[in-house]
Write a protein that holds these residues in place. Structure first.
Motif, PDB file in Angstrom:
ATOM      1  N   SER A  87       0.799  -1.224   0.000  1.00  0.00           N
ATOM      2  CA  SER A  87       0.000   0.000   0.000  1.00  0.00           C
ATOM      3  C   SER A  87       0.835   1.279   0.000  1.00  0.00           C
ATOM      4  CB  SER A  87      -0.933   0.024   1.218  1.00  0.00           C
ATOM      5  OG  SER A  87      -0.187   0.040   2.425  1.00  0.00           O
ATOM      6  N   THR A  88       2.172   1.170  -0.064  1.00  0.00           N
ATOM      7  CA  THR A  88       3.014   2.368  -0.002  1.00  0.00           C
ATOM      8  C   THR A  88       4.124   2.308  -1.054  1.00  0.00           C
ATOM      9  OG1 THR A  88       4.617   1.475   1.593  1.00  0.00           O
ATOM     10  CG2 THR A  88       2.621   2.506   2.485  1.00  0.00           C
ATOM     11  N   VAL A  89       4.632   3.493  -1.379  1.00  0.00           N
ATOM     12  CA  VAL A  89       5.806   3.631  -2.239  1.00  0.00           C
ATOM     13  C   VAL A  89       6.726   4.668  -1.588  1.00  0.00           C
ATOM     14  CG1 VAL A  89       6.692   4.409  -4.476  1.00  0.00           C
ATOM     15  CG2 VAL A  89       4.638   2.997  -4.372  1.00  0.00           C
ATOM     16  N   SER A  90       7.982   4.308  -1.377  1.00  0.00           N
ATOM     17  CA  SER A  90       8.964   5.214  -0.776  1.00  0.00           C
ATOM     18  C   SER A  90       9.850   5.790  -1.873  1.00  0.00           C
ATOM     19  CB  SER A  90       9.827   4.471   0.249  1.00  0.00           C
ATOM     20  OG  SER A  90       9.026   3.924   1.278  1.00  0.00           O
ATOM     21  N   MET A  91      10.010   7.118  -1.844  1.00  0.00           N
ATOM     22  CA  MET A  91      10.808   7.809  -2.859  1.00  0.00           C
ATOM     23  C   MET A  91      11.803   8.757  -2.205  1.00  0.00           C
ATOM     24  SD  MET A  91       7.661   8.774  -5.403  1.00  0.00           S
ATOM     25  CE  MET A  91       6.575   8.914  -3.984  1.00  0.00           C
ATOM     26  N   LYS A  92      12.862   9.083  -2.929  1.00  0.00           N
ATOM     27  CA  LYS A  92      13.805  10.108  -2.496  1.00  0.00           C
ATOM     28  C   LYS A  92      14.358  10.817  -3.715  1.00  0.00           C
ATOM     29  CE  LYS A  92      17.818   9.245  -0.923  1.00  0.00           C
ATOM     30  NZ  LYS A  92      18.998   8.782  -0.149  1.00  0.00           N
ATOM     31  N   TRP A  93      14.923  12.020  -3.495  1.00  0.00           N
ATOM     32  CA  TRP A  93      15.473  12.825  -4.587  1.00  0.00           C
ATOM     33  C   TRP A  93      16.439  13.830  -3.996  1.00  0.00           C
ATOM     34  CZ3 TRP A  93      10.547  12.727  -2.774  1.00  0.00           C
ATOM     35  CH2 TRP A  93      10.109  13.862  -2.087  1.00  0.00           C
ATOM     36  N   GLU A  94      17.082  14.616  -4.855  1.00  0.00           N
ATOM     37  CA  GLU A  94      17.996  15.667  -4.414  1.00  0.00           C
ATOM     38  C   GLU A  94      17.441  17.025  -4.833  1.00  0.00           C
ATOM     39  OE1 GLU A  94      21.927  14.906  -5.863  1.00  0.00           O
ATOM     40  OE2 GLU A  94      21.761  12.746  -5.484  1.00  0.00           O
ATOM     41  N   PRO A  95      17.784  18.085  -4.092  1.00  0.00           N
ATOM     42  CA  PRO A  95      17.275  19.423  -4.450  1.00  0.00           C
ATOM     43  C   PRO A  95      17.734  19.828  -5.848  1.00  0.00           C
ATOM     44  CG  PRO A  95      18.245  19.429  -2.249  1.00  0.00           C
ATOM     45  CD  PRO A  95      18.605  18.108  -2.867  1.00  0.00           C
ATOM     46  N   PRO A  96      16.990  20.713  -6.507  1.00  0.00           N
ATOM     47  CA  PRO A  96      17.395  21.176  -7.846  1.00  0.00           C
ATOM     48  C   PRO A  96      18.690  21.974  -7.780  1.00  0.00           C
ATOM     49  CG  PRO A  96      15.548  22.461  -7.030  1.00  0.00           C
ATOM     50  CD  PRO A  96      15.731  21.329  -6.069  1.00  0.00           C
ATOM     51  N   ALA A  97      19.395  21.986  -8.894  1.00  0.00           N
ATOM     52  CA  ALA A  97      20.654  22.740  -8.953  1.00  0.00           C
ATOM     53  C   ALA A  97      20.402  24.243  -8.879  1.00  0.00           C
ATOM     54  CB  ALA A  97      21.405  22.391 -10.241  1.00  0.00           C
ATOM     55  N   LYS A  98      19.246  24.715  -9.364  1.00  0.00           N
ATOM     56  CA  LYS A  98      18.916  26.143  -9.344  1.00  0.00           C
ATOM     57  C   LYS A  98      17.598  26.337  -8.606  1.00  0.00           C
ATOM     58  CE  LYS A  98      21.292  27.166 -13.705  1.00  0.00           C
ATOM     59  NZ  LYS A  98      21.159  27.740 -15.058  1.00  0.00           N
ATOM     60  N   ASP A  99      17.614  27.296  -7.663  1.00  0.00           N
ATOM     61  CA  ASP A  99      16.392  27.559  -6.889  1.00  0.00           C
ATOM     62  C   ASP A  99      15.546  28.673  -7.483  1.00  0.00           C
ATOM     63  OD1 ASP A  99      17.795  29.847  -6.279  1.00  0.00           O
ATOM     64  OD2 ASP A  99      18.091  29.363  -4.159  1.00  0.00           O
ATOM     65  N   GLY A 100      15.960  29.215  -8.647  1.00  0.00           N
ATOM     66  CA  GLY A 100      15.179  30.268  -9.288  1.00  0.00           C
ATOM     67  C   GLY A 100      15.322  31.618  -8.630  1.00  0.00           C
ATOM     68  N   GLY A 101      16.323  31.766  -7.757  1.00  0.00           N
ATOM     69  CA  GLY A 101      16.512  33.037  -7.072  1.00  0.00           C
ATOM     70  C   GLY A 101      15.639  33.218  -5.856  1.00  0.00           C
ATOM     71  N   SER A 102      14.984  32.145  -5.424  1.00  0.00           N
ATOM     72  CA  SER A 102      14.123  32.197  -4.245  1.00  0.00           C
ATOM     73  C   SER A 102      14.254  30.871  -3.506  1.00  0.00           C
ATOM     74  CB  SER A 102      12.666  32.435  -4.659  1.00  0.00           C
ATOM     75  OG  SER A 102      11.806  32.388  -3.539  1.00  0.00           O
ATOM     76  N   ARG A 103      14.146  30.923  -2.189  1.00  0.00           N
ATOM     77  CA  ARG A 103      14.360  29.735  -1.355  1.00  0.00           C
ATOM     78  C   ARG A 103      13.361  28.634  -1.684  1.00  0.00           C
ATOM     79  NH1 ARG A 103      12.063  28.329   3.559  1.00  0.00           N
ATOM     80  NH2 ARG A 103      10.975  30.337   3.596  1.00  0.00           N
ATOM     81  N   ILE A 104      13.875  27.381  -1.789  1.00  0.00           N
ATOM     82  CA  ILE A 104      13.006  26.225  -1.984  1.00  0.00           C
ATOM     83  C   ILE A 104      12.223  25.986  -0.692  1.00  0.00           C
ATOM     84  CG2 ILE A 104      12.896  23.751  -2.474  1.00  0.00           C
ATOM     85  CD1 ILE A 104      13.754  25.312  -4.871  1.00  0.00           C
ATOM     86  N   ILE A 105      10.895  25.966  -0.786  1.00  0.00           N
ATOM     87  CA  ILE A 105      10.064  25.773   0.405  1.00  0.00           C
ATOM     88  C   ILE A 105       9.432  24.388   0.467  1.00  0.00           C
ATOM     89  CG2 ILE A 105       9.575  28.223   0.598  1.00  0.00           C
ATOM     90  CD1 ILE A 105       6.825  27.680  -0.641  1.00  0.00           C
ATOM     91  N   GLY A 106       9.582  23.585  -0.575  1.00  0.00           N
ATOM     92  CA  GLY A 106       9.009  22.251  -0.523  1.00  0.00           C
ATOM     93  C   GLY A 106       8.946  21.600  -1.894  1.00  0.00           C
ATOM     94  N   TYR A 107       8.246  20.471  -1.920  1.00  0.00           N
ATOM     95  CA  TYR A 107       8.127  19.682  -3.148  1.00  0.00           C
ATOM     96  C   TYR A 107       6.700  19.155  -3.277  1.00  0.00           C
ATOM     97  CZ  TYR A 107      13.197  19.785  -2.757  1.00  0.00           C
ATOM     98  OH  TYR A 107      14.487  20.199  -2.641  1.00  0.00           O
ATOM     99  N   VAL A 108       6.300  18.924  -4.518  1.00  0.00           N
ATOM    100  CA  VAL A 108       5.003  18.335  -4.821  1.00  0.00           C
ATOM    101  C   VAL A 108       5.249  16.997  -5.508  1.00  0.00           C
ATOM    102  CG1 VAL A 108       2.895  18.527  -6.189  1.00  0.00           C
ATOM    103  CG2 VAL A 108       3.782  20.522  -4.964  1.00  0.00           C
ATOM    104  N   ILE A 109       4.633  15.936  -4.986  1.00  0.00           N
ATOM    105  CA  ILE A 109       4.769  14.600  -5.561  1.00  0.00           C
ATOM    106  C   ILE A 109       3.423  14.193  -6.151  1.00  0.00           C
ATOM    107  CG2 ILE A 109       5.371  12.195  -5.145  1.00  0.00           C
ATOM    108  CD1 ILE A 109       6.455  14.691  -2.603  1.00  0.00           C
ATOM    109  N   GLU A 110       3.447  13.827  -7.411  1.00  0.00           N
ATOM    110  CA  GLU A 110       2.222  13.444  -8.109  1.00  0.00           C
ATOM    111  C   GLU A 110       2.371  12.039  -8.688  1.00  0.00           C
ATOM    112  OE1 GLU A 110       0.433  17.349 -10.121  1.00  0.00           O
ATOM    113  OE2 GLU A 110       2.546  17.010 -10.642  1.00  0.00           O
ATOM    114  N   ALA A 111       1.226  11.413  -8.946  1.00  0.00           N
ATOM    115  CA  ALA A 111       1.210  10.072  -9.541  1.00  0.00           C
ATOM    116  C   ALA A 111       0.043   9.981 -10.519  1.00  0.00           C
ATOM    117  CB  ALA A 111       1.082   9.009  -8.464  1.00  0.00           C
ATOM    118  N   ARG A 112       0.155   9.045 -11.430  1.00  0.00           N
ATOM    119  CA  ARG A 112      -0.972   8.705 -12.303  1.00  0.00           C
ATOM    120  C   ARG A 112      -0.869   7.248 -12.693  1.00  0.00           C
ATOM    121  NH1 ARG A 112       0.059   8.180 -17.822  1.00  0.00           N
ATOM    122  NH2 ARG A 112       2.016   9.088 -18.610  1.00  0.00           N
ATOM    123  N   LYS A 113      -1.996   6.651 -13.000  1.00  0.00           N
ATOM    124  CA  LYS A 113      -1.996   5.286 -13.503  1.00  0.00           C
ATOM    125  C   LYS A 113      -1.431   5.277 -14.919  1.00  0.00           C
ATOM    126  CE  LYS A 113      -6.026   3.920 -10.771  1.00  0.00           C
ATOM    127  NZ  LYS A 113      -7.413   3.394 -10.797  1.00  0.00           N
TER     128      LYS A 113
END
Length: 278
Positions: A87-113
């Motif tokens: 019933s679960t999926v565990s994921m990990k990743w690394e922050p982007p190389a560029k923050d766009g000139g503003s602090r990274i405040i989080g991430y959005v994880i999406e899925a689709r069939k």
């Protein structure tokens, strides 16, 4: 008024220099300064001109840092699936190389069939702060595609997909044992010192561990402990009776493995006996 000149200086400098090579037309009441260095503070002032000459300069503008306007962040780096259950999926990743000139405040994880074009968020919070996440309450057996997007104070960035599709199911793996190279040959301890045998285990489901001594029961003063993927046998103060072979058996529903560790306990010799004077 026949035109204007714009001058600039760095905040820490006292010398003004001409920003405009040619004078601006009388109706040019805006100017875009270029050839500036990023992350330096600049002050600007304007001088009007007519047929009689130049006016006094305006009051200098407040110091303004030259910087790229904030925009959306880059894509997260190397998103990957680390584990799955029914019933679960565990994921990990690394922050982007560029923050766009503003602090990274989080991430959005999406899925689709894999047979659908509709993406859905796999978390109830607006964003995930960490660079890892366990998506829960998924349908067992479903084949899903995942993607991760970074979010800064300005916008949400473009998503980066997790390679391939992920099937929501329990992983199975026969048990394995990994010993430090020092334990693969005769390991020596001094009498009175702690005896500690440590092994790394792996398997799905997590194997059960059993420590045994070849020719006798484990001493009462010994302690065995298994936490996460580490198992160990500890005797706080060993003596020569603890020498011999110790067997570690790890077992789950998909198999069993036993490894042997040879232990030698070294002690000072006992006192000589039967001394006679001839």
């Amino acid at each position: 008024i026949t035109g204007y000149h714009v001058e600039r200086k760095e905040r820490t400098s006292v010398r003004w220099q001409r920003q405009t090579r040619l004078s601006l037309a009388p109706n040019e009441l805006m100017y875009r300064a270029d050839d500036l260095l990023e992350e330096l503070d600049y002050e600007f002032r304007v001088i009007a001109m007519n047929a009689a000459g130049l006016s006094p300069a305006t009051k200098a503008t407040p110091p303004t840092m030259c910087m790229t306007p904030p925009g959306k962040p880059g894509k997260p780096i190397n998103p990957e699936c680390k584990d799955t259950t029914r019933s679960t999926v565990s994921m990990k990743w690394e922050p982007p190389a560029k923050d766009g000139g503003s602090r990274i405040i989080g991430y959005v994880i999406e899925a689709r069939k894999i047979d659908s074009e509709d993406w859905f968020k796999v978390h109830s919070k607006s964003t995930i702060r960490e660079t890892q996440y366990v998506a829960e309450n998924l349908t067992e057996g479903a084949a899903l595609l995942f993607r991760v997007s970074a979010v800064n104070m300005i916008a949400i960035g473009d998503p980066e997909p997790v390679p391939g599709f992920v099937q929501v199911r329990d992983l199975t793996q026969p048990p394995e044992v990994f010993l430090d190279s020092s334990l693969k040959r005769m390991v020596k301890f001094n009498a009175g010192a702690p005896l500690r045998l440590v092994a790394t285990i792996r398997g799905r489901p997590m194997p059960e561990c059993r420590w045994e001594k070849e020719d006798s029961d484990l001493p009462n003063r010994s302690k065995t402990e298994t936490e996460d993927n580490i198992t160990q046998l500890v005797i706080p103060s060993c003596d020569r009776r603890d020498a011999g072979r110790f067997d570690l058996t790890v077992e789950n529903a998909h198999g069993s493995v036993t490894v042997a560790i040879m232990v030698k306990v070294m002690d000072t010799p006992g006192a000589p006996e039967n001394i006679e004077v001839k």
